[in-house]
Scaffold this motif. Structure first.
Motif, short mmCIF file in Angstrom:
data_model
loop_
_atom_site.label_atom_id
_atom_site.label_comp_id
_atom_site.label_asym_id
_atom_site.label_seq_id
_atom_site.Cartn_x
_atom_site.Cartn_y
_atom_site.Cartn_z
N PHE A 79 0.84 -1.20 0.00
CA PHE A 79 0.00 0.00 0.00
C PHE A 79 0.87 1.24 0.00
O PHE A 79 1.81 1.36 0.79
N CYS A 80 0.58 2.17 -0.90
CA CYS A 80 1.28 3.45 -0.98
C CYS A 80 0.33 4.54 -0.49
O CYS A 80 -0.77 4.72 -1.06
N ALA A 81 0.71 5.27 0.54
CA ALA A 81 -0.14 6.32 1.10
C ALA A 81 -0.34 7.46 0.11
O ALA A 81 -1.41 8.08 0.08
N GLU A 82 0.67 7.74 -0.69
CA GLU A 82 0.57 8.83 -1.67
C GLU A 82 -0.41 8.47 -2.79
O GLU A 82 -1.22 9.30 -3.23
N CYS A 83 -0.35 7.22 -3.25
CA CYS A 83 -1.24 6.79 -4.35
C CYS A 83 -2.62 6.35 -3.82
O CYS A 83 -3.58 6.30 -4.59
N GLY A 84 -2.70 6.01 -2.55
CA GLY A 84 -3.95 5.57 -1.96
C GLY A 84 -4.36 4.17 -2.38
O GLY A 84 -5.54 3.81 -2.33
N LYS A 85 -3.40 3.36 -2.79
CA LYS A 85 -3.71 2.00 -3.24
C LYS A 85 -2.44 1.15 -3.19
O LYS A 85 -1.33 1.65 -2.93
N LYS A 86 -2.61 -0.15 -3.43
CA LYS A 86 -1.45 -1.03 -3.53
C LYS A 86 -0.79 -0.83 -4.88
O LYS A 86 -1.46 -0.83 -5.91
N THR A 87 0.52 -0.65 -4.84
CA THR A 87 1.26 -0.40 -6.07
C THR A 87 2.53 -1.25 -6.10
O THR A 87 3.01 -1.71 -5.06
N PRO A 88 3.11 -1.46 -7.28
CA PRO A 88 4.42 -2.12 -7.35
C PRO A 88 5.46 -1.27 -6.62
O PRO A 88 5.37 -0.03 -6.63
N SER A 89 6.41 -1.88 -6.00
CA SER A 89 7.42 -1.14 -5.24
C SER A 89 8.72 -1.91 -5.24
O SER A 89 8.79 -3.06 -5.69
N LYS A 90 9.74 -1.26 -4.72
CA LYS A 90 11.01 -1.96 -4.50
C LYS A 90 11.42 -1.78 -3.04
O LYS A 90 11.20 -0.72 -2.44
N GLN A 91 11.99 -2.84 -2.48
CA GLN A 91 12.34 -2.86 -1.07
C GLN A 91 13.81 -3.22 -0.91
O GLN A 91 14.33 -4.09 -1.61
N GLY A 92 14.49 -2.58 0.01
CA GLY A 92 15.89 -2.87 0.23
C GLY A 92 16.39 -2.34 1.56
O GLY A 92 15.64 -1.80 2.36
N VAL A 93 17.69 -2.51 1.77
CA VAL A 93 18.33 -2.09 3.02
C VAL A 93 19.54 -1.24 2.67
O VAL A 93 20.29 -1.55 1.74
N LYS A 94 19.73 -0.14 3.42
CA LYS A 94 20.90 0.71 3.26
C LYS A 94 21.60 0.87 4.61
O LYS A 94 20.96 0.82 5.66
N LEU A 95 22.90 1.07 4.56
CA LEU A 95 23.68 1.26 5.77
C LEU A 95 23.60 2.69 6.26
O LEU A 95 23.76 3.64 5.50
N LEU A 96 23.36 2.84 7.58
CA LEU A 96 23.43 4.15 8.22
C LEU A 96 24.75 4.32 8.95
O LEU A 96 25.31 5.41 9.00
N SER A 97 25.25 3.24 9.56
CA SER A 97 26.55 3.28 10.22
C SER A 97 27.08 1.87 10.40
O SER A 97 26.31 0.91 10.45
N LEU A 98 28.39 1.76 10.48
CA LEU A 98 29.06 0.48 10.70
C LEU A 98 29.76 0.50 12.05
O LEU A 98 30.21 1.55 12.51
N PRO A 99 29.88 -0.64 12.71
CA PRO A 99 30.42 -0.67 14.07
C PRO A 99 31.93 -0.80 14.12
O PRO A 99 32.59 -1.00 13.09
N ARG A 100 32.47 -0.71 15.31
CA ARG A 100 33.90 -0.98 15.52
C ARG A 100 34.22 -2.42 15.15
O ARG A 100 35.21 -2.69 14.48
N ILE A 101 33.35 -3.37 15.58
CA ILE A 101 33.54 -4.79 15.28
C ILE A 101 32.44 -5.23 14.33
O ILE A 101 31.26 -5.22 14.70
N LEU A 102 32.81 -5.61 13.13
CA LEU A 102 31.84 -6.06 12.13
C LEU A 102 31.82 -7.58 12.12
O LEU A 102 32.80 -8.22 11.73
N CYS A 103 30.70 -8.15 12.57
CA CYS A 103 30.53 -9.61 12.59
C CYS A 103 29.76 -10.03 11.34
O CYS A 103 28.68 -9.50 11.07
N VAL A 104 30.31 -10.95 10.60
CA VAL A 104 29.68 -11.47 9.39
C VAL A 104 29.37 -12.94 9.59
O VAL A 104 30.24 -13.72 10.00
N ASN A 105 28.12 -13.33 9.34
CA ASN A 105 27.72 -14.73 9.41
C ASN A 105 27.46 -15.22 7.99
O ASN A 105 26.55 -14.73 7.30
N LEU A 106 28.28 -16.16 7.53
CA LEU A 106 28.10 -16.75 6.21
C LEU A 106 27.06 -17.87 6.33
O LEU A 106 27.32 -18.92 6.89
#
Length: 335
Positions: free
Chosen positions: A187-214
């Motif tokens: 649902f898009c509040a601007e369009c007032g209906k369900k619309t196609p969209s794209k979803q993702g994640v962006k970095l705001l900050s990285l820590p002193r210790i970066l743990c990566v789980n493969l």
């Protein structure tokens, strides 16, 4: 995951290298032993716990026992009370004589520090060592309006492919956006209906210790299997080279260079295996291999053998420290 049971040796027979301490396998404890080696190599955790006043803390408190065992691991001549730490975990639902996933236990230990430490500002400092701030966004493909939500992770969960892969490839895949169309429209509040969209994640900050789980495990058809495919990772990398689409416009950070200081290794398959660790020593910056009570000098070339392959131990968790390599510390001389 099951694990091989190793003979139990007394602490007095364990080999020490510049303060590197082996830990006996006690009631199937190779998973926790390995994590203790990585926490010991992440010296910032022990330094912060040393500031904690614990006179009135209960003996079964997980962060109290972690403080004790990390302090003992730094002392070349002191018995390491890791059994007390294991029993404190057991009393807090991380049971002895049970097979555990290293990433799950790692996150549980960080959670116990938030729940059980009475010094909340200090507990937050420890959490902030690992905190990755992220912005999840949802953008309408018709009007281009964007909705965002800020949250945090204590590690990057990176899915690997079933062929040759690299840490850089895994990170790129993690930050790729997904298009949501058809029944997945939002649902898009601007369009007032369900619309196609794209979803993702962006970095705001990285820590002193970066743990990566493969994420090498796949569930399907009622069972779990492990991917032994090759996944390369560097000893140092620069996050400023991360694709622009992975970085939020609000991202502010001056230091982008990370250096590897610990690797959690899993040998075997999803149902039967064993954990070991490669860790970088703070005093001489050399690599060491820890397999329960056995510790020996190693090298970056040996660490690279954990990239993957059939019948090999494979890297499961990677710990990177932000900044240049630490200066070599001279061993403390006892009086």
């Amino acid at each position: 995951m099951c694990e091989r049971i190793f003979s139990v040796f007394s602490n007095c027979r364990m080999r020490d290298y510049f303060g590197m301490r082996g830990l006996t396998n006690y009631h199937l404890s190779c998973c926790v032993n390995t994590l203790l080696q990585t926490f010991s190599a992440t010296w910032e955790v022990g330094d912060l716990l040393d500031k904690w006043e614990t006179a009135s803390v209960r003996a079964d408190c997980v962060p109290l026992q972690l403080k004790n065992v990390l302090a003992a691991m730094r002392n070349d001549h002191q018995f390491v009370p890791h059994r007390a730490f294991l029993h404190s975990l057991d009393k807090n639902s991380v049971q002895l004589n049970t097979q555990h996933d290293a990433d799950e236990v790692f996150l549980s230990i960080l959670n116990f520090m938030q729940l059980q430490m009475d010094d909340k500002p200090l507990a937050l400092e420890i959490q902030n060592l690992y905190k990755i701030s992220v912005e999840t966004y949802l953008q309408c493909l018709e009007c281009t309006s964007v909705q965002t939500l800020t949250s945090y992770l204590l590690g990057l969960p990176l899915h690997v492919k079933e062929d040759h892969d690299s840490l850089e490839d895994c990170m790129t895949s993690f930050f790729e956006y997904q298009e949501l169309k058809g029944i997945n429209c939002c649902f898009c509040a601007e369009c007032g209906k369900k619309t196609p969209s794209k979803q993702g994640v962006k970095l705001l900050s990285l820590p002193r210790i970066l743990c990566v789980n493969l994420k090498r495990y796949r569930n399907g058809r009622g069972f779990t299997r492990k991917l032994d495919c090759r996944v390369t990772f560097p000893e140092t990398f620069d996050c400023s080279e991360t694709p622009n689409e992975a970085i939020s416009a609000d991202f502010v950070q001056d230091e982008f260079r990370y250096t590897l200081h610990a690797v959690v290794v899993h040998s075997g398959n999803a149902m039967c295996g064993h954990y070991t660790a490669y860790v970088r020593n703070r005093r001489n910056q050399g690599w060491y291999y820890a397999d329960d009570s056995h510790v020996k000098p190693s090298s970056w070339e040996e660490v690279q053998t954990t990239y993957g392959g059939e019948n090999r131990g494979t890297a499961y968790m990677l710990m990177y420290r932000r900044g240049q390599k630490e200066e070599v510390q001279q061993p403390e001389l006892s009086g």
